[in-house]
Design a protein around this motif. Structure first.
Motif, short mmCIF file in Angstrom:
data_model
loop_
_atom_site.label_atom_id
_atom_site.label_comp_id
_atom_site.label_asym_id
_atom_site.label_seq_id
_atom_site.Cartn_x
_atom_site.Cartn_y
_atom_site.Cartn_z
N SER A 123 46.90 42.15 51.80
CA SER A 123 45.54 41.80 52.24
C SER A 123 44.59 42.98 52.14
O SER A 123 43.38 42.79 51.98
N ARG A 197 40.91 39.12 55.80
CA ARG A 197 40.28 38.28 54.79
C ARG A 197 39.73 39.18 53.69
O ARG A 197 39.31 40.31 53.96
N HIS A 297 43.13 37.63 60.58
CA HIS A 297 44.12 36.61 60.94
C HIS A 297 45.24 37.29 61.73
O HIS A 297 46.01 38.08 61.19
#
Length: 626
Positions: A123, A197, A297
């Motif tokens: 990520s 994200r 997240h």
């Protein structure tokens, strides 16, 4: 100085709450077709975690059931809401369109499961904003795959820099070592099992470059099945909510120079190190900004506080110490206590001996309402220094005047005669001029006191130098919420968020109604303000006749730089009808409200969320029914 006693509820109260919770859980299990034997086996399995954890889970699940049932009754369509489909339709945040400088991500690791670690690293590598540096400090992992994976990623991408501790030092020590590697203008934190994200860094860099010292975003959770769940749409910076709960969560980014100037993470704060860091940045005068986009997240698993609030009990105590450290400098004499809920806190502020409250109650007859209001006030109120001023606005009934005479003779109230056409603002202003108290409490005649410390709670907050207007939790007679803070712009004008829902601690899309927080406004049915601040503000605006001047006063104190505070620890019953006929409101009040409430009617209330539907009192995502 008088300082109220507090702490966790007594044993009898907690046992009653547990009994009620077990009863609700059993009823739900029966409705779901679960028989007694299976219930027994479920309970035995849950008790393996110990009686305290069993009780906590039972109460939490029961509260969740209560909230879900209320939502189903109030907004039945919302039960089928698909968050994953909804979030995919939302526009992204404003991101940096060019290279504005480097941001360093600090990530301590320790025996991270390989799948979780790989997803966290991926990520970061996938970030659309390219000028980043990942600073990883491994805290003496014993699982060989951790070092192997870190080395492999670092070999492929020189932006990933590594440090290894020989001995286990804890998250503070490991994060501070990662900070030593940081060369960015800004730093942020990534837990070793969470996911960013792709546009997260670009968004926070753009906001930090615009002048913020600290930036936080909204977040959601990754379930154990890898599904995005439980979004948290946060308000803009709310100091009182932050002192009740570390609501910033993730993602939080800082100016590197600020973090280093306050000494980095403080030793002894493991589990609440980010909480403590933000509070020390607040003491340093940091400007805190909010990006209302889900950019982080947070993974749910058995050892994560996102899924199990009791997985790290030491973190609750560390948070309490961090708050007290802040209070000792910002509000000497204030004391943090445990709230009934894990990871939640109750800050008490001292009230000087001899501090008086003036409680102002306008009425016209209706002794059937006024008598229980006054009786419960006198019987239950623990703060002893107060006066009650009843403003008689044209009472006609002989029984009313006989009641006035008896109450005055007993020394319980002082009646102020106001033979003028009804104007709520004028009546309260007239009484305020005759009041002798240090704090003014404006109270409807259709209220009843529930808890004895209600007045102390309101006074101690109203007397804070930084605070303007304070309001309590108000419940309807059926014990659902009537007032838990006003959202300006809700319903097109201003309305009470959480109205009609049960008063339980549950976070669903927004914050819990049982946590203290800052608001733009509170209701005039019960509001408190320091007398000197009321006088400086010029009192209530008498161009409002029936309603609107309570919100307008709050907006004036907000614009003057003061905080308005919703205090759920103070609780009253309000016998107002659940529906109000708008035909009873003069046109002039609508005109003045339109003027006063701008621009919040169009731009939104900063203490709510632009992601939430402003046309319903139930916190639901904007466009949930489309």
């Amino acid at each position: 100085m008088n300082h109220p006693n507090g702490g966790r509820p007594g044993l009898a109260v907690r046992l009653k709450a547990l009994g009620d919770a077990l009863s609700r859980n059993i009823k739900d299990a029966r409705r779901s077709g679960i028989g007694p034997l299976r219930m027994f086996l479920i309970a035995v399995r849950a008790l393996r975690h110990g009686p305290r954890e069993f009780a906590r889970r039972a109460v939490k699940r029961a509260d969740s059931l209560t909230l879900t049932t209320a939502l189903r009754e109030q907004v039945p369509e919302a039960v089928a809401f698909d968050y994953v489909e909804w979030i995919d339709r939302q526009a992204g945040p404003v991101v940096a369109s060019s290279d504005l400088g480097r941001i360093s991500i600090l990530m301590p690791t320790c025996n991270t499961p390989p799948t979780f670690l790989r997803e966290a690293l991926d990520s970061v590598v996938a970030q659309e904003y390219a000028n980043w540096q990942l600073c990883v400090c491994d805290d003496a992992s014993t699982d060989a795959h951790v070092r192997e994976m870190l080395e492999a990623y670092s070999a492929r991408d020189p932006r990933i820099q590594l440090a290894y501790r020989r001995e286990r030092g804890g998250i503070v020590a490991a994060t501070n070592e990662a900070l030593e590697l940081a060369s960015g203008d800004w730093v942020t934190f990534l837990d070793h099992d969470d996911v960013l994200r792709p546009d997260a860094l670009g968004a926070v860099v753009a906001r930090l470059d615009a002048g913020a010292d600290v930036v936080y975003t909204d977040h959601d959770c990754l379930s154990e099945a890898g599904v995005r769940v439980s979004p948290y749409f946060k308000p803009d910076w709310s100091l009182d909510l932050f002192l009740s709960q570390m609501y910033l969560g993730h993602l939080v980014a800082f100016k590197t120079s600020l973090v280093r100037s306050v000494g980095g993470l403080r030793e002894g704060t493991d589990g609440a190190q980010d909480y403590d860091l933000v509070l020390r940045c607040v003491l340093a005068g940091a400007r805190i900004d909010h990006i209302p986009s889900v950019l982080y997240h947070w993974r749910q698993h058995a050892n994560s506080t996102s899924a199990n609030a009791s997985s790290k009990p030491y973190a609750h105590d560390a948070g309490k110490r961090a708050i007290q450290h802040y209070l000792d400098q910002a509000s000497p004499g204030a004391e943090v206590q445990d709230a009934p809920m894990t990871f939640c806190y109750d800050v008490r502020y001292p009230v000087a001996s001899g501090t008086r409250a003036s409680i102002i109650i306008p009425t016209r007859d209706r002794i059937d309402l006024l008598d229980p209001c006054i009786s419960t006030l006198v019987q239950l109120t623990e703060h002893g220094d107060y006066e009650i001023l009843v403003v008689d606005n044209g009472s006609q009934e002989p029984a009313t005047h006989a009641w006035f005479e008896a109450q005055q003779a007993a020394g319980r109230v002082r009646v102020i005669t106001a033979d003028v056409p009804f104007n709520w603002s004028l009546l309260n202003n007239l009484a305020a001029k005759e009041a002798t108290g240090d704090v003014l409490v404006f109270l409807n005649n259709d209220t009843e006191i529930v808890n004895g410390d209600w007045l102390e709670r309101l006074m101690e907050n109203a007397l804070r130098p930084s605070v303007g207007v304070v309001g309590p939790l108000l419940l309807y007679a059926d014990r659902t919420i009537q007032h838990a803070g006003v959202v300006v712009g809700m319903g097109g004008w201003a309305d009470h968020v959480f109205k009609g829902l049960p008063p339980v601690h549950a976070q669903q899309y927004f914050t819990s109604p049982m946590l203290r927080r800052n608001v733009l406004a509170v209701t005039g049915a019960c509001m408190a303000i320091e007398t000197s601040k009321f006088e400086r503000a010029g009192g209530f605006d008498e161009s409002f006749i029936v309603c609107g001047s309570d919100v307008e006063l709050c907006l004036r104190t907000h614009h003057a730089g003061l905080l308005n505070v919703y205090v759920p620890e103070a609780c009253l019953i309000h016998h107002e009808s659940k529906t109000r006929d708008p035909r009873a409101i003069p046109d002039a009040d609508f005109v003045r409200s339109a003027e006063a409430y701008a621009p919040y009617r169009t731009d939104g209330d900063p203490f709510y969320s632009v992601n939430l539907d402003p046309m319903t009192c139930v916190p639901l995502p904007r466009g949930w029914n489309q």
